[in-house]
Structures are given as C-alpha cells and as structure tokens.
Design a protein around this motif. Structure first.
Motif, PDB file in Angstrom:
ATOM      1  N   HIS A 129       0.815  -1.210   0.000  1.00 19.37           N
ATOM      2  CA  HIS A 129       0.000   0.000   0.000  1.00 19.37           C
ATOM      3  C   HIS A 129       0.851   1.263   0.000  1.00 19.37           C
ATOM      4  N   GLN A 130       2.168   1.136   0.206  1.00 19.97           N
ATOM      5  CA  GLN A 130       3.024   2.312   0.298  1.00 19.97           C
ATOM      6  C   GLN A 130       4.074   2.357  -0.794  1.00 19.97           C
ATOM      7  N   ASP A 173       4.624   5.665  -2.754  1.00 17.73           N
ATOM      8  CA  ASP A 173       5.165   6.734  -1.930  1.00 17.73           C
ATOM      9  C   ASP A 173       6.609   6.431  -1.562  1.00 17.73           C
ATOM     10  N   GLN A 174       6.899   5.168  -1.346  1.00 16.28           N
ATOM     11  CA  GLN A 174       8.240   4.747  -0.957  1.00 16.28           C
ATOM     12  C   GLN A 174       9.220   4.885  -2.120  1.00 16.28           C
ATOM     13  N   THR A 200      -6.024   5.862  -2.431  1.00 21.53           N
ATOM     14  CA  THR A 200      -5.006   4.888  -2.028  1.00 21.53           C
ATOM     15  C   THR A 200      -4.568   4.095  -3.252  1.00 21.53           C
TER      16      THR A 200
END
Length: 416
Positions: A276-277, A280-281, A306
C-alpha cells in the motif's frame, strides 16, 4: 529486528560531498530538529533522542569514526526499544509516538551509516524500515534521505536463473474457468466522464475500460529487469503463500531483488508483493502511472486516493472478498482471471464471522463445498480475463475473486 549492530562503522569516512548533501536535508541548527512526538512515550526515551541529536550535530565537516559509531549504537538502542513497543499490542493500538521513535531511530541509524562512509545499502534499508513501520518525522526526512541516497547505489539487473536441475518448480496454476458471454463484464473504450458516471458509477455496474492507460509510461517501461534497476535495493513487505486465508500464509520484509530471485525466477514457492506504500516509498515507480480521470467523480480529494501495488507469479490468488471503496484495477503485466459478485448476494457468499476476515467469503470459488455452502449456487456472477492495458472498475463492496494466470503486475486505485 534493529540490532544488526554498528560493527564496522570505522569505514573510510564519509564522502564529503554526500555528507554535505545529506546534512542539507536537516535543519542547520540542532534546536531546529524538534524531536516532537505525537503521543506519550516513556520518560527515558526523550533523553536518548536528545543525545542522538547532539551526536548528529557534532558530526560537522568530515565526521569522526568514533562519533559515527556512537550514533549508530544509540540508534540501535532506540530502534530495539521502540520495536518491542510496536509488537506489544495489535498494530491499531500502537501509539503514534512509539512509531515516531522508531522512525527517529532509523533516521539516526541511516545518517550514522553515511557518516561512517559505509556502503549505502544498509542506510537505504533503515530508511525503508522507518517508512514502512514508523511514522513521519521532521518533514518526511526519511523519504527525502532515501531519495538522496538511492541514486548513489549501483543500479542492479534481474538475477539470472540457476541451472534448471537445481530449481524446484511451483505447481502450474489451474486453467481459469471459461468466460461465458452471458457472464462477461462489458468492455468500453475511453468513455466520457459523463457516460461513465451515468451508466456505471451511479448504478454501480462493473466495466472493463480500454485505452485509458495506453499513454502511461509503465506500459513501455515495466519489466522484471526494470524493477531490479529502479527498486532492487529497496526493502518491501512480501506475502508468502498462494492466498492470505491459507494457514501457512505469512509476511516477510525483503529487498525487491531478493523477492524476484526467490519467488519470480526460482519458482520454488509462491510469494506476492502486495504494497500500500510502494509508490510513496519509490517515487520513480509512481511517475510511471497516472490516477484515472474518472476518480474526479468521487467525493474525496486526490490525496485521499489509495494506490496499491500487486506483483507476483502465476498461481497467486486473492480469495473472494470485498473492499470498502470504489476500485480501479489497472493491469500492467500479465493476465488475471477475475470474478465479481454483487453485494446483494452477500448472504449467499457466506462471509467469515470473525472480525478480521468479515470481508472475505468462506467459499473456495475453485472448489466450493456445496454441502456446507448450498446457497452459493444462487449467487450470480460476472467475470473477465483482464489483460495488459485494461482497467476493471469494481464498485464499492462488490465481491471479487482474483487469480493470476502468469507473472503479473497490477495497480489498484481505491477512491470514495
């Protein structure tokens, strides 16, 4: 978890150019690094954070190995202590303050690695651990730090197969059920916003959209080798097992390169990168995709959307389940068989009674136990085989079963 130790911190010393670039990411004065925590933590923690901050700001010019080693040891203490707190209760009950302490421990540890002049892979790993398990600190300092470090790492390539005699093959995935014309989800090429809203969003009807993602860079760029080059050194959570309802299912943190080597190329078992990240990561991957224009028809802001990544080999399965938001499932690599059931059929799908799995059906779609779940045959479904370049609109609360037919990368957008 954290105690990989600060041994070997007596490296050749920091690269002055890199150290200056890294220090520029932080406030110039020590008091500018505020160490504010959103929640209560034990009184002994703040003095440790202040001591680490003082050590960091004492590393001016070309840092001394002894000071870098001391900062590394103190960061280990902070991470180890907060790690125990992160695992002492269910994740939802963990206070944000302790997650911030863990993030500070990762930040100080990564900076100690750079100050010591050690290879940057461990510093990047510490940043990733803080991003995944901690909470944002100091204006997203971990994200900014890892963006400064990653370009200085060697760009990897996909690991090679070992000789075939040493490989253990997974069982091939079962062939997907045939998609009957009367059960097929309709396809539509680049509908207008108004047409999609009036005919699919408002009446909550599934549809496969074509032509919408043709211009996304991922359609040309993404491959196993590309992922290794862009993200091979990054640490991500991997789900181990064919489906999350299996007893042997588990999760593990590993680098993208290790995941590809062990679960994509070696074919020794089933692992799935469900993150889920991720975008962004790893902003380089996020630049390769676009949020579908149709999301503007929702009630939330763009920041509320999301974006999830789903990367794995053939044979991985998402059991029949439902999600609390609208979903655009965009297929970039490989094919997936997908079956949808209306939320009106929920009673016929026998959701688990436990709170944890209440959004998941007890029925094995591939081999339903009709003695135990006789009403399952009453539930009507639609299905499709989603191919690269197609986006499936899954209305909110629609039940969906997903089977990867081959190596697959999908991106889902959850929106309200």
């Amino acid at each position: 978890m954290a105690a990989e130790g600060a041994e070997g911190l007596e490296g050749a010393g920091a690269d002055p150019t890199l150290w200056a670039e890294v220090r520029a990411l932080l406030p110039r004065a020590e008091e500018g690094l505020t160490l504010s925590l959103s929640g209560e933590v034990e009184g002994c923690v703040l003095p440790l954070l202040q001591r680490a901050r003082a050590l960091l700001y004492g590393l001016s010019g070309r840092p001394e190995a002894a000071a870098a080693a001391a900062l590394g040891r103190l960061s280990d203490v902070l991470r180890d202590y907060s790690w125990e707190k992160l695992n002492a209760a269910p994740w939802r009950e963990v206070g944000k303050g302790w997650r911030q302490v863990y993030a500070y421990g990762c930040l100080f540890g990564a900076l100690a690695e750079v100050a010591a002049g050690r290879p940057l892979a461990r510093a990047v790993r510490l940043c990733d651990l803080g991003l995944l398990l901690g909470a944002a600190v100091q204006d997203h300092a971990l994200a900014r730090l890892v963006r400064a470090l990653q370009p200085r790492l060697p760009r990897g390539s996909a690991p090679r197969h070992r000789p075939r005699a040493q490989r253990v093959r997974r069982e091939p995935p079962p062939p997907p059920p045939a998609v009957q014309p009367e059960q097929a989800i309709p396809h539509l090429h680049c509908p207008s916003l108004e047409h999609f809203r009036d005919n699919y969003l408002i009446p909550q009807r599934p549809v496969v959209l074509e032509g919408v993602m043709d211009h996304w860079p991922c359609m040309k760029n993404w491959s196993v080798d590309y992922f290794c080059q862009v993200a091979g050194c990054r640490t991500v959570p991997v789900e181990l097992g064919a489906r999350y309802t299996d007893e042997e299912w588990s999760q593990q943190l590993m680098t993208v390169s290790d995941f590809i080597s062990q679960y994509i190329l070696e074919e020794n078992s089933v692992g799935y990168l469900a993150q889920h990240q991720l975008f962004d990561q790893i902003p380089e991957l996020k630049e390769d995709i676009s949020i579908p224009d149709y999301c503007c028809l929702g009630e939330g802001e763009e920041d509320d959307i999301t974006i999830n990544a789903w990367f794995g080999p053939g044979g991985t399965i998402s059991p029949l389940h439902q999600d609390p938001q609208q979903n655009f499932l965009a297929q970039v690599l490989g094919r997936k068989y997908i079956r949808l059931y209306s939320p009106q059929d929920s009673e016929n799908l026998y959701p688990h009674e436990s709170q944890i799995l209440h959004n998941t059906s007890q029925v094995d779609v591939e081999d339903p136990d009709l003695v135990k779940f006789p009403n399952f045959t009453k539930a009507a479904f639609q299905s499709c085989i989603l191919t690269p370049g197609q986006i499936l609109f899954i209305p909110v609360k629609y039940w969906h079963y997903v089977q990867s037919l081959e190596l697959s990368f999908s991106v889902s957008f959850w929106w309200s």
